[in-house]
Scaffold this motif. Structure first.
Motif: not given
Length: 605
Positions: A216-217, A220-221, A223-224, A251, A601
């Protein structure tokens, strides 16, 4: 059937002989260069079917992004430079089509015809070929791979064409199929070039070799940086843009993009020039100007199979510790061979550049009767950059250990990469597995700084057979800008020691349902942290108040075990020791709330 002729002498010799090497790049060219250094008299012939015998294939994504601006920087050597420097006979555009083991000849196919090339010793370094997934339209001109120089040339041409015709109202779009190491590098490169990117992965998380709680880290990167993720689905077709299927994206970013595709794709005439529609197994449809497919590789072992050499169960060429095949006059190295995984002992291919280079060196030493360092079992150490994050792995993952039935204890921690009081400290998220006797089995890390250093240390520890006790005692370089007096690797050893010897019994995030049903969950974070998110039914006692509220905890537990957690596992460790010190059955959540949220999550942030 293996040849009955005698193997090459097992002693150094400068007697003239012909070494034929099939395939260049990492394994083949390392072998050729080592052969010349060991023997000035040997005739060394390298057969390479492509125009490029020595290139930096690991650098291809960075040429795509523009970070490596000059294409020629990827071309490490040419036939001419290798002739001048090492007196090698390098023949590009020459494909090894067949091996006659009895006659010891290779049939070589060229644009001008075929010929037979005799050999005294033969080395196979054919590499691997891309897996072709069952996608209709896989040969569409918009679909690209990223493995060779011609691949990156074609992909850059397509990117340049798309960017040249892009308008201000519609950004260029790409779909990348496969979220492994190369797929992630391709995503980053395309985003840097200005593309909106959809990433499609059949597994339930990006970078499947990574343990699920670290993935997930990376998600997240991604999607950022505007990347839309489609996980747990596959691409089923690629076609000229037309009426799109019903969108079922995975998503929020994917929702917007797939909805746009559905509304804009009313037919080929309405689609931008060259645009395609990628349909996924969940029914969603994605518009794209180009598609990159990288879902893995398989050993290029057809030549060896047709010659009757022994292959492993996954199609890789079976070799001994010096890379000799079932024929005493033929050796093999690189992505096409079978190696042993260091932890599980499983046999199979391991397509990595580092091992291939070392194998080429070793095989040549064996071919020329030189002293060898036999092939050690392979750890599978690998690393990838994902925008501002780095992810790295070594040894066996939790999933691998579970499949192999190997008992292990998992520890999670989130230390800073250097002293916290020195500016710029960033967390290194570490996961490691240990056998019951303390031996390190595997480790993984994700972070913005310091990941490569720790994984390299842990890979060395794995190779040396180190235990948690050994990690705790490693003497590593320390100054505030570089590390901590208790380095994250030392901390990994300390935590594992505590978990293994019973000082700190653990519970894992994967056990949440059982923990909630049968134990008292004790939250020792601050009131502010708990307000942001907490487990229903848990008891809140900040760790600084615990000694004064032990009776409250004992009453709430009512004879049940106590499952303690904080944000990262540090304060809950202190609380666990307090509780166990007064006779209560307490366990600490490995990795704390950070790991719990990654595994679950659905827990609110």
């Amino acid at each position: 059937m293996p040849s009955t002729e005698a193997p090459l002498p097992a002693h150094p010799s400068d007697a003239p002989r012909r070494l034929v090497i099939v395939g260049g790049v990492a394994g083949g060219m390392s072998a050729a260069a080592r052969a010349r250094r060991l023997s000035e008299s040997a005739e060394i012939v390298v057969l390479e079917q492509s125009p490029y015998v020595s290139f930096a294939n690991c650098g291809l994504p960075y040429h795509l992004s523009g970070e490596i601006a000059d294409r020629d920087d990827l071309l490490l050597h040419t036939p001419e430079s290798l002739r001048a420097a090492l007196n090698l006979d390098v023949r590009t555009g020459h494909r090894a089509a067949a091996i006659d083991r009895a006659a010891r000849t290779v049939t070589v196919a060229t644009a001008d015809g075929a010929y037979a090339l005799p050999y005294d010793a033969l080395l196979l370094a054919p590499g691997a070929v891309a897996v072709r997934p069952p996608i209709d339209g896989l040969d569409h001109p918009a679909v690209h791979a990223l493995r060779t120089v011609p691949d990156v040339d074609a992909l850059r041409d397509r990117v340049d064409q798309v960017l040249a015709r892009a308008t201000g109202t519609r950004p260029p779009r790409a779909v990348v199929v496969g979220a492994g190491f190369i797929g992630l590098e391709a995503v980053e490169a395309l985003v840097k070039r200005g593309f909106e990117v959809d990433l499609v992965e059949l597994a339930d998380h990006v970078l499947p070799p990574l343990d699920a709680e670290l993935a997930p880290l990376l998600a997240d990167e991604l999607t950022a940086h505007g990347v839309a993720l489609h996980l747990g689905v596959s691409a089923t077709s690629v076609a000229d843009a037309g009426p799109a299927a019903t969108s079922v994206p995975s998503s929020a970013a994917a929702t917007d993009r797939a909805t746009s595709a559905t509304s804009s794709a009313s037919g080929p005439a309405d689609a931008p020039d060259g645009q395609v529609t990628v349909t996924l197994s969940d029914g969603s449809a994605l518009d794209a100007d180009l598609v990159v497919v990288n879902v893995g590789v398989r050993p290029a072992s057809d030549l060896a199979r047709d010659a009757g050499l022994d292959l492993g169960v996954r199609g890789a060429i079976r070799v001994d510790a010096d890379h000799r095949t079932s024929d005493p006059h033929i050796w093999a190295v690189g992505d096409a061979i079978e190696v042993r995984q260091a932890v599980t002992g499983d046999a199979g291919p391991m397509p990595l550049a580092g091992p291939a280079n070392r194998q080429g060196r070793r095989a040549t030493e064996s071919m020329l009767g030189h002293r060898t360092t036999p092939q050690a079992a392979v750890l599978g150490t690998a690393i990838v950059r994902v925008f501002g994050l780095t992810a790295a792995v070594t040894g066996a993952s939790q999933a691998t250990l579970l499949r192999a039935g190997i008992e292990h204890e998992v520890v999670h921690l989130h230390p800073n990469h250097h002293a916290g009081y020195y500016p710029g400290a960033a967390a290194v998220h570490l996961v490691a597995s240990f056998s019951p006797d303390g031996r390190l089995l595997g480790a993984q890390a994700v972070g913005r700084e310091g990941v490569d250093k720790r994984i390299d240390v842990l890979a060395t520890a794995l190779r040396a057979g180190m235990t948690a006790d050994d990690l705790a005692e490693l003497e590593l370089a320390y100054a505030p800008p570089y590390g901590s007096a208790k380095d994250p690797v030392n901390m990994l050893g300390f935590v594992a020691q505590n978990a293994l010897d019973g000082t700190m019994p653990q519970w894992q995030a994967t056990e949440l349902a059982e923990v909630m049903a049968s134990t008292l969950v004790l939250d020792v974070r601050s009131a502010k942290e708990r307000t942001a998110a907490h487990l229903p039914g848990s008891l809140h006692v900040p760790h600084t108040e615990l000694r004064d509220r032990l009776d409250e905890v004992r009453t709430a537990a009512d004879g049940r075990p106590i499952s303690v957690h904080c944000a990262s596992g540090v304060r809950s460790y202190l609380a666990t020791r307090i509780l166990r010190g007064v006779g209560l059955d307490a366990r600490n959540l490995s990795g704390g709330w950070q790991t719990l949220q990654a595994v679950h999550p659905s827990l609110s942030a």
